[in-house]
Design an enzyme around this catalytic site. Structure first.
Site, PDB file in Angstrom:
ATOM      1  N   SER A  53      87.110  65.177   2.926  1.00 55.43           N
ATOM      2  CA  SER A  53      88.087  64.230   2.375  1.00 55.43           C
ATOM      3  C   SER A  53      88.938  64.930   1.323  1.00 55.43           C
ATOM      4  CB  SER A  53      87.364  63.045   1.731  1.00 55.43           C
ATOM      5  OG  SER A  53      86.774  63.445   0.507  1.00 55.43           O
ATOM      6  N   LYS A  54      89.993  64.228   0.942  1.00 57.57           N
ATOM      7  CA  LYS A  54      90.879  64.766  -0.077  1.00 57.57           C
ATOM      8  C   LYS A  54      90.120  64.984  -1.380  1.00 57.57           C
ATOM      9  CE  LYS A  54      94.895  63.320  -2.732  1.00 57.57           C
ATOM     10  NZ  LYS A  54      94.704  64.415  -3.673  1.00 57.57           N
TER      11      LYS A  54
END
Ligand code: GLU
Length: 505
Positions: free
Chosen positions: A262-263
């Site tokens: 994920s970011k």
């Protein structure tokens, strides 16, 4: 059936910046198309207007321009299967929804959101399907006059796909083999909404893949659950003969621990998850990109290619052409691929060393300008050429390693360990003698300087290189001395040598 020309597509929704996993999906599609002499289509899936983000489409196009992945047709490229933006294909979807309704493969459903909510509360794990549709308000359960009346009144409705229960649906996946799902677990998916006269993802995706003559659907694993429905839709339309082959790519996983990349992992560990820097138009938040962080596009592609696939040998460095030759979609792994960003740094380091100086120079020129240095591009190229083998991850790391090319050492200090060790008793006399010798040279090329210095050193039994480095650099870093001297030129070289003698004695 005649062999069809291979056609694949990358079909992002413009809901934000392109995730790095999407870049890998596009890369695999590109490699597959190239190696089969096929075509690569760029389609924008923008039927969900509530998730539309301005600038996302341009961002995606710009990302692939930077990476050097061209499309053969699609948004921004043209072609004979357009339009390639789904929001411009409303009439087409309407027609195809009509076909399913006419054939009895789909039906109208008038249930309001409130009614659906009530049902969900009433029945645990409620699913709109063969077992429940009879209790709902739709064109299968209501008398036809009632349906007509609702339509005449202009009631909102959705079109649902009529999934026949109790059938094993086979998805023939090039990576996962035969994936079987029983149709009873599928719900009657909404295909179309009267409210905005737009299809949902599922319908638009199938209709477009068919009309655009897509032969292989290569996409992320997160779309695997939709695949059985897609197979059923192809059949409902009578398109089973031209149904694409599927390949669902392994997930990209966190570099550490479990779960999807994920970011937040990028923010936490300090690496980008987007190809380009992204400025969120709503929040104003800026997310870092591979381009702005100083990665070379070829390094990024090479790194991504090996996340979920390998050529079956130890070879890691591959040009795009080599990847086209070696890539094999059937050898992709089913298991998720850890996003080893440290390996990404290694790739960048290797690619910097392999890159042409002229490719690297503009980036370094920017760094120089930030430090107040303006020199002709040939000078920048020359420095990059001398320094790129120093195992740097990014070009910007060069500055502290090579400021002395542009700024003469000011304070020759004995505090410096290298100076203390190498500016010996005889250093001043040696440098003075060497300076005298160099002064007499007409040709100050690397070869000429080398010859003069080596001859003198040999004849006089001297080892002048380290004191000479002290004089030209001021400390123990930098490239080959002959190259450095030639770069500085005669005047500057002599000036630095005499200053060192004066200051260090
Ligand atoms: N629009 C989908 C996406 O955003 C495409 C999925 C597919 O390739 O079928 O990824």
């Amino acid at each position: 059936m005649a062999e069809r020309k291979v056609r694949v597509r990358f079909a992002p929704s413009p809901t934000g910046p392109l995730h790095i996993g999407g870049v890998r999906t596009a890369l695999y599609n590109y490699l597959f198309a190239r190696q089969h002499g096929g075509e690569f289509v760029f389609r924008i899936e923008d039927t969900d207007s509530s998730r539309f983000v301005p600038g996302a489409e341009e961002y995606i196009l710009e990302s692939f321009r930077w990476l050097g992945i061209p499309f053969d047709e699609g948004v921004g490229f043209g072609g004979s299967h357009g339009p390639y933006r789904q929001s411009e294909r409303r009439a087409i979807y309407k027609e195809y929804v009509g076909r399913l309704l006419e054939a009895g493969k789909a039906y109208l459903a008038f249930d309001t959101p409130e009614e659906l909510e009530t049902k969900r509360k009433e029945i645990p794990n409620f699913q709109y399907d063969a077992s429940t549709r009879g209790q709902m308000r739709n064109s299968l359960s209501l008398p036809s006059e009632e349906v007509r009346r609702l339509m005449d009144e202009g009631s909102q409705y959705v079109v649902r796909f009529k999934v026949e229960p109790g059938e094993d649906v086979h998805v023939n996946d090039m990576i996962r083999g035969d994936v079987v799902i029983n149709s009873s677990i599928l719900d009657d998916k909404v295909l179309y909404k009267s409210a905005d006269e737009l299809p949902t993802y599922h319908l638009a995706n199938i209709v477009d893949d068919h009309l655009m003559e897509i032969t292989h659907v290569i996409r992320g694993e997160e779309w695997l659950p939709s695949a059985p429905l897609h197979v059923l839709l192809y059949r409902a339309f009578g398109w089973e003969d031209t149904m694409p082959r599927f390949a669902h790519l392994p997930l990209l996983l966190k570099p550490d621990g479990k779960g999807k990349l994920s970011k937040r992992d990028g923010d936490r560990l300090g690496f980008p998850v987007f190809p380009l820097e992204w400025h969120d138009p709503k929040s104003g938040e800026v997310s870092s990109g591979y381009r702005e962080s100083g990665y070379l596009p070829a390094a990024v592609l090479n790194f991504l290619a090996l996340l979920g696939w390998n050529p079956g040998t130890d070879q890691e460095i591959m040009s795009l052409d080599e990847m086209v030759r070696l890539f094999d979609i059937t050898k992709c792994s089913k298991a998720g691929a850890k996003f080893d960003y440290v390996k990404g740094l290694w790739f960048n380091r290797e690619y910097i060393q392999m890159a042409d100086n002229s490719e690297l120079a503009p980036t370094f020129d920017k760094v120089l300008r930030e430090n107040g240095i303006e020199v002709p591009m040939e000078r920048v190229e020359a420095v990059v050429g001398m320094m790129k083998m120093k195992k740097i991850n990014f070009i910007k790391e060069l500055w502290p390693l090579c400021d002395f090319f542009f700024i003469a050492p000011e304070a020759y200090s004995r505090e410096d360990k290298f100076v203390r060790k190498n500016w010996t008793e005889t250093a001043a006399a040696d440098m003075t003698e060497l300076a005298g010798l160099l002064e007499g040279l007409d040709d100050f090329s690397v070869a000429a300087v080398k010859e003069a210095v080596d001859c003198w050193a040999e004849a006089a039994g001297k080892k002048p290189w380290n004191p000479w480095r002290v004089a030209l650099v001021g400390t123990g870093k930098g490239p080959d001395m002959y190259e450095l001297a030639a770069f500085l030129g005669k005047d500057e070289t002599l000036r630095r040598m005499r200053k060192a003698v004066e200051m260090l004695g």
